[in-house]
Scaffold this motif. Structure first.
Motif, PDB file in Angstrom:
ATOM      1  N   SER A  69     -13.947  12.357 -28.085  1.00 39.20           N
ATOM      2  CA  SER A  69     -14.937  12.849 -29.058  1.00 39.20           C
ATOM      3  C   SER A  69     -14.939  11.995 -30.325  1.00 39.20           C
ATOM      4  O   SER A  69     -15.992  11.719 -30.900  1.00 39.20           O
ATOM      5  N   ILE A  72     -16.853   8.889 -29.473  1.00 31.93           N
ATOM      6  CA  ILE A  72     -18.299   9.177 -29.479  1.00 31.93           C
ATOM      7  C   ILE A  72     -18.807   9.276 -30.909  1.00 31.93           C
ATOM      8  O   ILE A  72     -19.860   8.727 -31.253  1.00 31.93           O
ATOM      9  N   LEU A  73     -18.033   9.953 -31.756  1.00 28.21           N
ATOM     10  CA  LEU A  73     -18.448  10.099 -33.157  1.00 28.21           C
ATOM     11  C   LEU A  73     -18.495   8.752 -33.875  1.00 28.21           C
ATOM     12  O   LEU A  73     -19.401   8.501 -34.671  1.00 28.21           O
ATOM     13  N   THR A  74     -17.526   7.878 -33.592  1.00 28.37           N
ATOM     14  CA  THR A  74     -17.551   6.559 -34.239  1.00 28.37           C
ATOM     15  C   THR A  74     -18.739   5.739 -33.756  1.00 28.37           C
ATOM     16  O   THR A  74     -19.372   5.033 -34.547  1.00 28.37           O
ATOM     17  N   LYS A  75     -19.066   5.847 -32.460  1.00 33.23           N
ATOM     18  CA  LYS A  75     -20.258   5.148 -31.953  1.00 33.23           C
ATOM     19  C   LYS A  75     -21.521   5.676 -32.621  1.00 33.23           C
ATOM     20  O   LYS A  75     -22.395   4.911 -33.032  1.00 33.23           O
ATOM     21  N   GLN A  76     -21.605   7.005 -32.735  1.00 36.73           N
ATOM     22  CA  GLN A  76     -22.765   7.598 -33.400  1.00 36.73           C
ATOM     23  C   GLN A  76     -22.818   7.169 -34.862  1.00 36.73           C
ATOM     24  O   GLN A  76     -23.888   6.869 -35.400  1.00 36.73           O
ATOM     25  N   GLN A  77     -21.665   7.130 -35.494  1.00 41.91           N
ATOM     26  CA  GLN A  77     -21.626   6.715 -36.894  1.00 41.91           C
ATOM     27  C   GLN A  77     -22.054   5.259 -37.030  1.00 41.91           C
ATOM     28  O   GLN A  77     -22.767   4.899 -37.974  1.00 41.91           O
ATOM     29  N   ASP A  78     -21.637   4.414 -36.092  1.00 43.74           N
ATOM     30  CA  ASP A  78     -22.055   3.009 -36.126  1.00 43.74           C
ATOM     31  C   ASP A  78     -23.571   2.894 -35.984  1.00 43.74           C
ATOM     32  O   ASP A  78     -24.214   2.120 -36.709  1.00 43.74           O
ATOM     33  N   THR A  79     -24.149   3.653 -35.027  1.00 43.31           N
ATOM     34  CA  THR A  79     -25.600   3.592 -34.856  1.00 43.31           C
ATOM     35  C   THR A  79     -26.315   4.127 -36.094  1.00 43.31           C
ATOM     36  O   THR A  79     -27.343   3.587 -36.515  1.00 43.31           O
ATOM     37  N   ILE A  80     -25.741   5.175 -36.699  1.00 50.03           N
ATOM     38  CA  ILE A  80     -26.341   5.717 -37.930  1.00 50.03           C
ATOM     39  C   ILE A  80     -26.260   4.679 -39.048  1.00 50.03           C
ATOM     40  O   ILE A  80     -27.221   4.488 -39.799  1.00 50.03           O
TER      41      ILE A  80
END
Length: 193
Positions: A69, A72-80
């Protein structure tokens, strides 16, 4: 100076240690049975490696889930973060284009103001020229003669009209030169065309 030894941490620990030792001694003094043999083998295996606690498996699976998780959160943060960078870039582009448009607007506004001033000066100049033309026409009318109610001949020429004007001038006692008459006729014929 005599050496001091630290006492055991608690009496309960010492008591539990003594009980474990006594139980081991009791087991070794009793005659071995098949079940004791199996249990001793299990105990020996367990003693050789540290005991695995039951909640260690749950903790390990929880850690794996947490790592997933967090990944996943770091990937989402990178995309953000990337989308925020794109939005910032778009905002700077919009700001630059708005600055350019406002500069062009100011230039056009200044040009329009200049053109309005030029237009006002041109209108004033045109009005003064019209006034001059009107004054010239008035002064020209003062020196002109208008002859009315003369019958139209079908084959009338300029020479006939000049002769007619001379006759009218003689009858009114006004000296009319032929040169002036031709200039007037030239002007009038040009205006009629």
């Amino acid at each position: 100076m005599p050496l001091r030894r630290t006492p055991p941490s608690t009496s309960k620990q010492v008591a539990s240690l003594l009980q474990v030792l006594e139980s081991d001694a009791n087991q070794s003094s009793a005659p071995p049975t098949d079940t004791d043999n199996e249990s001793s083998n299990v105990n020996n295996r367990n003693r050789n490696r540290p005991r695995k606690r039951q909640y260690d498996d749950e903790l390990a699976s929880f850690m794996v889930e947490m790592r997933k998780s967090i990944g996943i959160l770091t990937k989402q943060q990178d995309t953000i973060q990337e989308s925020i960078k794109d939005i910032k870039k778009q905002n700077t582009d919009i700001k630059e284009s708005m600055d350019f448009i406002s500069k062009q607007y100011e230039d056009m506004k200044n040009k329009l103001a200049k053109m309005e001033l030029d237009r006002k000066s041109h209108l004033a100049h045109i009005q003064s020229l019209e006034q001059k033309v009107e004054n010239l026409e008035r002064s020209q009318r003062q020196a002109s003669i208008e002859i009315r109610n003369i019958p139209i001949h079908k084959k009338e020429s300029k020479q006939d009209l000049v002769q007619l004007v001379k006759k009218v001038g003689q009858s009114v006692n006004v000296c009319v030169e032929e040169l002036q008459i031709r200039d007037v006729f030239r002007l009038k014929t040009k205006k009629r065309k």
